[in-house]
Design an enzyme around this catalytic site. Structure first.
Site, PDB file in Angstrom:
ATOM      1  N   ARG A  60      -0.774  -4.449   2.183  1.00 36.30           N
ATOM      2  CA  ARG A  60      -0.502  -3.277   3.010  1.00 36.30           C
ATOM      3  C   ARG A  60      -0.898  -3.511   4.470  1.00 36.30           C
ATOM      4  NH1 ARG A  60      -3.237   2.054   3.282  1.00 36.30           N
ATOM      5  NH2 ARG A  60      -1.671   3.615   3.824  1.00 36.30           N
ATOM      6  N   HIS A  64       1.575  -2.870   7.603  1.00 36.52           N
ATOM      7  CA  HIS A  64       1.261  -1.929   8.674  1.00 36.52           C
ATOM      8  C   HIS A  64       1.098  -2.651  10.014  1.00 36.52           C
ATOM      9  CE1 HIS A  64       0.085   2.035   6.561  1.00 36.52           C
ATOM     10  NE2 HIS A  64       0.908   1.343   5.779  1.00 36.52           N
ATOM     11  N   ASN A  92      -3.048   5.228   9.024  1.00 39.87           N
ATOM     12  CA  ASN A  92      -4.071   4.207   8.793  1.00 39.87           C
ATOM     13  C   ASN A  92      -5.471   4.750   8.556  1.00 39.87           C
ATOM     14  OD1 ASN A  92      -2.195   2.114   9.181  1.00 39.87           O
ATOM     15  ND2 ASN A  92      -2.564   2.034  11.390  1.00 39.87           N
ATOM     16  N   HIS A 191       4.472  -1.006  -3.965  1.00 38.89           N
ATOM     17  CA  HIS A 191       3.717   0.084  -4.584  1.00 38.89           C
ATOM     18  C   HIS A 191       3.571  -0.111  -6.089  1.00 38.89           C
ATOM     19  CE1 HIS A 191       4.790   2.990  -1.041  1.00 38.89           C
ATOM     20  NE2 HIS A 191       3.834   2.142  -0.736  1.00 38.89           N
TER      21      HIS A 191
END
Length: 327
Positions: A60, A64, A92, A191
């Site tokens: 992740r 990001h 975040n 996910h």
């Protein structure tokens, strides 16, 4: 489109996108830091022993990072006299994690080959290692990124896809980064492991889109389970598994969950439940063939890793991933 054609088309797109920046190479550190991948892997394996979530968290972090100013390590920068950290952005704050492990990786890499490997490349390597260690595919990580000397808080707030956003909004956010619908469905498969806080999906359980009722696409048994985990007046920070079946394994169960109306986020479930969406056939393809998903995931990760990298003399190789050199 058949699974074979889908894989071929995706690989062709990934190679085309990779070709736009020939300075990135899988052999970039072969002479200057040949053991970098094994160093990264050793640190992550050690971290896994006490933190089963770390592999999902590191994947992740790379995602990001890449969605804000490209894959430049900017998400790692903390507040300073010149930096307003991206870590305080809504997508975040209190959510992205694994920074201590990244620091440990950087220390180990610096001990072996000082001043050579960028923090942006560490994130890219850590993402691949994390997926592989969790049972997922492997791929040749293209390297040669350099680190940003700036962060972009407003970009983090606007560009990173949110779990409560519609398919049309998320599709646009991916498109702006050069990622297509296949990449969207593929990368959403990340996910398949990890955890989420109740605040990211609680509106689906009680007051979806202001209706005062749950999201009608939610499987009723799954809804009841989630309501037990996340009561209306409970803590918004309570964690639950993104994949209720195999929460720590990187596999294709995520797509079967969508078919069963067990996608945790609105942004997940809409991939399958949006009437007439082109994403539905891709979900079905990945659910029926884990190999197809894995091949597509590898190529989409390569493609995402090539979003606006700093190369050559641009940026710097930070000695501390948290701080700009000399800052």
């Amino acid at each position: 489109m058949s699974s074979t054609l889908l894989i071929s088309a995706t690989l062709a797109l990934a190679l085309l996108f990779v070709g736009s920046d020939a300075q990135l190479s899988a052999t970039f550190y072969n002479s200057t830091c040949p053991n970098v991948t094994s160093i990264v892997s050793n640190v992550i394996q050690q971290a896994q022993q006490s933190d089963v979530r770390i592999t999902a968290s590191l994947l992740r972090l790379h995602f990001h990072d890449c969605f804000v100013n490209g894959c430049d390590g900017s998400i790692l920068l903390v507040n300073s006299s010149t930096i307003v950290t991206e870590q305080d952005a809504l997508p975040n704050v209190g959510s992205v994690r694994g920074f201590g492990v990244v620091d440990n990786i950087k220390t180990a890499v610096e001990n072996s080959c000082p001043g050579v490997v960028s923090c942006a490349d560490i994130l890219a390597i850590a993402a691949e290692v994390s997926v592989s260690l969790s049972g997922g595919p492997t791929w040749n990580v293209l390297l040669g990124r350099r680190d940003s000397t700036i962060a972009n808080l407003s970009g983090a707030n606007s560009d990173i896809p949110a779990p409560f956003e519609s398919l049309s909004i998320i599709t646009t956010k991916f498109s702006v980064k050069g990622l297509d619908t296949n990449d969207l469905v593929t990368l959403s498969g990340g996910h398949t492991f990890g955890r989420s806080r109740c605040l990211n999906f609680i509106s689906r359980l009680y007051n979806f889109s202001g209706t005062g009722s749950p999201d009608p696409t939610l499987n009723t048994t799954y809804l009841a389970t989630l309501q037990q985990i996340c009561p209306q007046n409970g803590s918004p920070n309570t964690l639950t598994n993104l994949d209720p079946i195999t929460p720590n394994t990187f596999d294709n169960n995520y797509y079967a969950n969508l078919q069963n109306n067990q996608g945790l986020f609105q942004s997940d479930q809409e991939l399958f439940s949006t009437t007439g969406a082109s994403t539905i056939s891709i979900v079905n393809s990945f659910s029926s063939s884990q190999n197809t998903f894995f091949q597509n995931f590898a190529s989409s990760m390569i493609k995402m890793g090539n979003i606006s990298p700093l190369t050559g003399t641009n940026g710097q190789v930070r000695s501390d991933c948290k701080l700009v050199n000399g800052g």
